[in-house]
Write a protein that holds these residues in place. Structure first.
Motif, PDB file in Angstrom:
ATOM      1  N   UNK A 155      -6.874  12.036   0.014  1.00  0.00           N
ATOM      2  CA  UNK A 155      -6.235  11.268   1.080  1.00  0.00           C
ATOM      3  C   UNK A 155      -4.725  11.373   0.844  1.00  0.00           C
ATOM      4  N   UNK A 156      -3.999  11.936   1.802  1.00  0.00           N
ATOM      5  CA  UNK A 156      -2.590  12.268   1.602  1.00  0.00           C
ATOM      6  C   UNK A 156      -1.709  11.468   2.557  1.00  0.00           C
ATOM      7  N   UNK A 157      -0.622  10.925   2.001  1.00  0.00           N
ATOM      8  CA  UNK A 157       0.374  10.217   2.797  1.00  0.00           C
ATOM      9  C   UNK A 157       1.749  10.794   2.521  1.00  0.00           C
ATOM     10  N   UNK A 158       2.470  11.125   3.589  1.00  0.00           N
ATOM     11  CA  UNK A 158       3.869  11.554   3.494  1.00  0.00           C
ATOM     12  C   UNK A 158       4.737  10.410   3.998  1.00  0.00           C
ATOM     13  N   UNK A 159       5.597   9.905   3.114  1.00  0.00           N
ATOM     14  CA  UNK A 159       6.393   8.717   3.446  1.00  0.00           C
ATOM     15  C   UNK A 159       7.854   9.105   3.662  1.00  0.00           C
ATOM     16  N   UNK A 160       8.309   8.963   4.921  1.00  0.00           N
ATOM     17  CA  UNK A 160       9.704   9.249   5.273  1.00  0.00           C
ATOM     18  C   UNK A 160      10.449   7.969   5.668  1.00  0.00           C
ATOM     19  N   UNK A 161       9.924   6.822   5.282  1.00  0.00           N
ATOM     20  CA  UNK A 161      10.534   5.566   5.734  1.00  0.00           C
ATOM     21  C   UNK A 161      11.971   5.421   5.251  1.00  0.00           C
ATOM     22  N   UNK A 162      12.290   6.040   4.116  1.00  0.00           N
ATOM     23  CA  UNK A 162      13.669   5.985   3.625  1.00  0.00           C
ATOM     24  C   UNK A 162      14.473   7.207   3.975  1.00  0.00           C
ATOM     25  N   UNK A 163      13.922   8.106   4.758  1.00  0.00           N
ATOM     26  CA  UNK A 163      14.602   9.369   5.057  1.00  0.00           C
ATOM     27  C   UNK A 163      14.234   9.852   6.462  1.00  0.00           C
ATOM     28  N   UNK A 164      14.633   9.084   7.448  1.00  0.00           N
ATOM     29  CA  UNK A 164      14.250   9.399   8.821  1.00  0.00           C
ATOM     30  C   UNK A 164      14.980  10.632   9.356  1.00  0.00           C
ATOM     31  N   UNK A 165      16.154  10.960   8.799  1.00  0.00           N
ATOM     32  CA  UNK A 165      16.840  12.188   9.205  1.00  0.00           C
ATOM     33  C   UNK A 165      16.021  13.411   8.789  1.00  0.00           C
ATOM     34  N   UNK A 215      -6.198   9.707  -3.973  1.00  0.00           N
ATOM     35  CA  UNK A 215      -5.136   9.560  -2.975  1.00  0.00           C
ATOM     36  C   UNK A 215      -3.814  10.060  -3.557  1.00  0.00           C
ATOM     37  N   UNK A 216      -3.019  10.701  -2.718  1.00  0.00           N
ATOM     38  CA  UNK A 216      -1.716  11.213  -3.128  1.00  0.00           C
ATOM     39  C   UNK A 216      -0.676  10.737  -2.125  1.00  0.00           C
ATOM     40  N   UNK A 217       0.384  10.140  -2.644  1.00  0.00           N
ATOM     41  CA  UNK A 217       1.488   9.672  -1.804  1.00  0.00           C
ATOM     42  C   UNK A 217       2.745  10.430  -2.199  1.00  0.00           C
ATOM     43  N   UNK A 218       3.382  11.071  -1.229  1.00  0.00           N
ATOM     44  CA  UNK A 218       4.608  11.819  -1.468  1.00  0.00           C
ATOM     45  C   UNK A 218       5.739  11.156  -0.693  1.00  0.00           C
ATOM     46  N   UNK A 219       6.779  10.776  -1.408  1.00  0.00           N
ATOM     47  CA  UNK A 219       7.882  10.005  -0.826  1.00  0.00           C
ATOM     48  C   UNK A 219       9.156  10.840  -0.850  1.00  0.00           C
TER      49      UNK A 219
END
Length: 362
Positions: free
Chosen positions: A120-130, A88-92
């Motif tokens: 399994x890839x996740x892109x996390x924009x929870x701290x960067x909604x702009x 799994x790879x998570x990119x924040x």
């Protein structure tokens, strides 16, 4: 002994072999053999400290400010998630980051390639909604593989569809299908480029963009689609145009034919610090290198270099494990490179044009 080692490293990650052997009271030579034989369970860092293999590879980008291609590359360790054992790879993307188009393009290619090899890839924009909203606007999610998880949620691409074609300063991400490429893409990019830079640069822009587009198709050698896009930055007075594929890359397709077809280039490669950098530099300097026997082939990047020289533009070419940069200063055309980059398939080209610099040299 494997259970002992695993239990110890679970509580003491990042421990050197001699310490593990001492704490467990086992033979160090036997311990080293087990650690190296079981690298699906144990991994070591650059300082030879051992840990259990984590199921997740986490990468964080940014903080406040612009994100460049250099920021993308520096975020990785020497091991690419594409070739690692992580499942799994998570990119924040952190709060306040503003990704430049070249960064966005590499991120997009990287995510799609990760899914293609079964991660399994996740892109996390929870701290960067702009940033999430911006990427929706430029069509990032139209090209992003549907299997990739997006937090806090995947946009419905409404912004890219609503505003597509309404702003000449943005060409939303367009897929390049190697089997049936959209040959209008170079003209589309040229139109946007000229709208921002002025008609005097029309032919130069088309020369570069068409040749870069053609080179990506010539050296892709894959059924996986690539993409193209463009962004004008009014405050910085610059344009970035990106054309990418997910295939073998320029070096990957040319290198096998060099020894027989271009022995003089093979000699240059053999004596160079990095053979791929040497080959790609020769492509830009001399032209005429092609994997096929057709007159006029292999000159595209040299023509692009000539235009970059005239207008003081910059060209970056990302290959599997390195990047070549072509730019112009008071000493003429210069070449720079980054080595030992995280593995990324394909060819990823960015043409950056500074309008003020161009107007001074025109």
């Amino acid at each position: 002994m494997l259970d002992q080692i695993s239990a110890f490293l679970k509580e003491n990650p990042g421990t050197k072999a001699r310490t593990i052997a001492s704490k467990l009271g086992v033979d160090r030579a036997e311990l080293n053999r087990l650690l190296h034989d079981c690298q699906d369970k144990f991994e070591k860092d650059s300082e030879f400290r051992w840990s259990l293999v984590s199921a997740e590879y986490r990468i964080e980008f940014g903080g406040s400010g612009w994100l460049t291609s250099g920021d993308f590359e520096r975020a990785f360790s020497s091991t690419s998630p594409l070739t690692s054992r992580h499942t799994a790879v998570v990119l924040v993307l952190k709060d306040g980051c503003k990704p430049l188009l070249e960064f966005v393009a590499r991120l997009l290619a990287f995510c799609n390639q990760l899914v293609a090899v079964g991660k399994v890839v996740t892109l996390n924009f929870e701290g960067s909604k702009k940033t999430l909203s911006y990427l929706d606007r430029v069509g990032f999610f139209d090209v992003l593989n549907e299997a990739i998880h997006v937090l806090p949620g995947r946009p419905n691409s409404r912004l890219s569809k609503t505003y597509q074609g309404n702003n000449d300063g943005v060409i939303e991400f367009r897929l390049i299908d190697p089997a049936s490429p959209d040959t209008n893409i170079p003209s589309l990019l040229q139109h946007s480029f000229v709208s921002c830079a002025g008609g005097s640069y029309s032919q130069a822009a088309f020369t570069v963009l068409a040749e870069l587009f053609g080179n990506v198709l010539d050296h892709s050698d894959t059924a996986s689609p690539g993409f193209a896009c463009l962004q004008f930055y009014p405050r910085a007075r610059k344009i970035q145009a990106v054309i990418s594929d997910n295939g073998r890359g320029i070096v990957g397709t040319l290198a096998p034919v060099v020894p027989e077809k271009y022995p003089h280039v093979a000699q240059i490669m053999a004596s160079a610090q990095h053979s791929g950098v040497a080959l790609l530099t020769e492509v830009f300097k001399s032209g005429g290198l092609s994997q096929v026997d057709t007159d006029g082939r292999g000159i595209g990047l040299k023509l692009s270099r000539d235009v970059a020289k005239k207008f003081r533009a910059k060209i970056s070419v990302r290959q599997s494990d390195f990047e070549l940069r072509v730019y112009h200063d008071h000493n003429g055309v210069q070449f720079g490179h980054r080595l030992n980059l995280a593995h990324l398939d394909g060819t990823h080209i960015c043409f950056e044009f500074k309008l003020d610099a161009a107007s001074k040299s025109a």
